[in-house]
Design an enzyme around this catalytic site. Structure first.
Site, mmCIF file in Angstrom:
data_model
loop_
_atom_site.group_PDB
_atom_site.id
_atom_site.type_symbol
_atom_site.label_atom_id
_atom_site.label_comp_id
_atom_site.label_asym_id
_atom_site.label_seq_id
_atom_site.Cartn_x
_atom_site.Cartn_y
_atom_site.Cartn_z
ATOM 1 C CE LYS A 113 48.278 45.329 38.139
ATOM 2 N NZ LYS A 113 48.033 43.980 38.146
ATOM 3 C CG HIS B 79 26.200 38.470 53.401
ATOM 4 N ND1 HIS B 79 26.234 37.202 53.910
ATOM 5 C CD2 HIS B 79 25.284 39.150 54.137
ATOM 6 C CE1 HIS B 79 25.367 37.086 54.916
ATOM 7 N NE2 HIS B 79 24.783 38.268 55.079
ATOM 8 C CB SER C 233 53.227 45.598 36.780
ATOM 9 O OG SER C 233 53.550 44.678 35.753
ATOM 10 C CD GLU D 103 48.686 42.602 46.616
ATOM 11 O OE1 GLU D 103 48.580 41.555 45.980
ATOM 12 O OE2 GLU D 103 49.133 43.658 46.132
#
Ligand code: ARG
Length: 460
Positions: A282, A155, A276, A289
């Site tokens: 970043k 979980h 970024s 992804e």
């Protein structure tokens, strides 16, 4: 004029031509098409259906077309609809009447069934090789982190102590099954549809065993309707690829989590991360992804062909021309994702310090505390309740189980002795989980060895 102009009074409408033509994507099958035609021509010659002079001319002509295509000297045209008619038209332009004899005892229906099957068959070893490479990378990484304690989750809540090696080997086991799924698919698809004709075989005395053997198939397909009709091998491949991508996507999700400041279990190599355009700090896990995102495309490819096929009466229907793009897309996507993913995993830095820190919070030794009491004679269900009370008290005071004094422990159960601290020490908790498949070093050593043996056994 069209091939079938003899029966028609009018030219095909331009929009129909556009809709009908598949050459823009099926030109990818040129090699399979030419190889299949060569085997067919030789068989026609051997069976006395065309002359050996014609066979020689056809083989030479096809060989020259193959070389010219590979040299980029051939321009295919939508006027000839698909790769099969393009090759035939080129051949006839080069060798005359012999070229027109090639299509004896054959239909584009068995031709396309053959080409596509061979294409799918050829791609499988490439994908298997990429999976094996990824498994090798995982073994290499795992070997370094067999003692690195990290929280195992259920979980997404900290659950029990595992090692980073065991976590990586879980994925390696999944990829092994992906390999065997692909190998199964390759076994089942290896029957030759050539000679099925349009649907009903042929009256010519062809030898289907000869062409099957020449093209490395185990046997000709047993039923000619089935030979031209089914695309189950493509669906099977895409099912296997969908499952594979699901595995990669879950792994990607974890990589993304692990890269976050909230976890910081790993850091990606600069070559496998992106920045970024506005936020200077970043470093984004775009590779993971994109792999996660592209999983949707591969599922979509599978669904698209399943849907194309579901209502088709036997035998061939033009709907089936829609089989190629999803399969090409699924293969291209997987073949693009796997090597990048492997390289990303192979070059990442592992922050074992942060894993250990995370393992220290979240009471992942609570089961071990209950097991301690159980081993001292308390029934497990009672030990579970006692430990639960301790966890609640620690949570209220911002403490861990290890922080509690022996007096505090004894206050809830007389069974606690000084050796409890050994029993709930995280390193021990992990090391003692030596049941088959567990995180103990002896077990991860066995798991890594098994994966390495698997890779060796499946490397061609
Ligand atoms: N381009 C067609 C396909 O991909 C080849 C088979 C055409 N057969 C036919 N009967 N029209 O399916």
């Amino acid at each position: 004029m069209k091939l079938w102009g003899g029966r028609f009074q009018k030219e095909t409408d331009n929009l129909v031509n556009e809709l009908n033509a598949s050459i823009s994507f099926d030109q990818r099958l040129y090699r399979e098409d030419i190889t299949g035609s060569m085997a067919h021509a030789k068989m026609l010659g051997a069976c006395g259906i065309i002359s050996m002079e014609d066979v020689a001319a056809i083989l030479e002509g096809l060989q020259s077309i193959l070389e010219d295509v590979e040299a980029g000297k051939v321009e295919f045209t939508a006027d000839n609809e698909d790769i099969h008619m393009n090759v035939e038209a080129l051949l006839t332009a080069r060798i005359g009447d012999a070229g027109k004899r090639l299509h004896t005892a054959r239909s584009r229906n068995d031709q396309v069934a053959l080409d596509f099957r061979m294409y799918v068959r050829e791609q499988i070893p490439t994908i298997v090789g990429q999976l094996l490479e990824l498994e090798t990378v995982l073994c290499k990484q795992a070997k370094q982190y067999q003692s690195a304690v990290m929280p195992g989750y259920t979980h997404l809540q900290r659950a029990q102590p595992i090692s980073f090696a065991q976590h990586l080997m879980a994925y390696a086991s999944m990829f092994s099954r992906d390999v065997t799924r692909l190998e199964d698919c390759a076994k089942r698809l290896n029957e030759c549809p050539l000679g099925s004709g349009a649907l009903a075989g042929t009256t010519y005395p062809i030898d289907r065993w000869q062409t099957a053997k020449a093209l490395d198939f185990d046997a000709p397909m047993s039923n000619s309707l089935d030979g031209v009709s089914d695309r189950d091998y493509a669906l099977e491949l895409m099912s296997a690829l969908s499952i594979l991508m699901m595995h990669l996507s879950r792994f990607s999700e974890e990589v993304i989590l692990w890269c976050s400041w909230e976890f910081k279990f790993i850091e990606l190599d600069d070559a496998y991360a992106t920045g970024s355009s506005i936020m200077p700090q970043k470093k984004n896990p775009d590779v993971a992804e994109l792999v996660r995102g592209k999983t949707g495309r591969v599922y979509g490819d599978l669904m698209s062909l399943l849907t194309v096929m579901k209502g088709l009466p036997l035998a061939y229907n033009k709907d089936m021309q829609e089989d190629k793009e999803p399969v090409f897309d699924a293969i291209d996507t997987v073949e693009m994702c796997l090597p990048v993913f492997a390289a990303m995993i192979g070059t990442m830095t592992v922050r074992t310090d942060n894993m250990r820190k995370a393992a220290g919070k979240g009471f992942i030794n609570a089961t071990d505390c209950a097991d301690y009491l159980t081993k001292k004679g308390m029934p497990f269900r009672d030990a579970y309740t006692v430990t639960g009370k301790l966890v609640a008290a620690c949570t209220a005071q911002g403490q861990t189980l290890e922080d509690l004094t022996l007096e505090e422990l004894k206050a809830v159960s007389e069974l606690f002795e000084a050796d409890v601290y050994e029993a709930i020490n995280l390193e021990n908790c992990m090391a003692l989980r030596s049941s088959y498949g567990g995180p103990a070093v002896s077990e991860t050593t066995r798991q890594i060895g098994a994966i390495e043996d698997f890779v060796k056994a499946h490397t061609k």
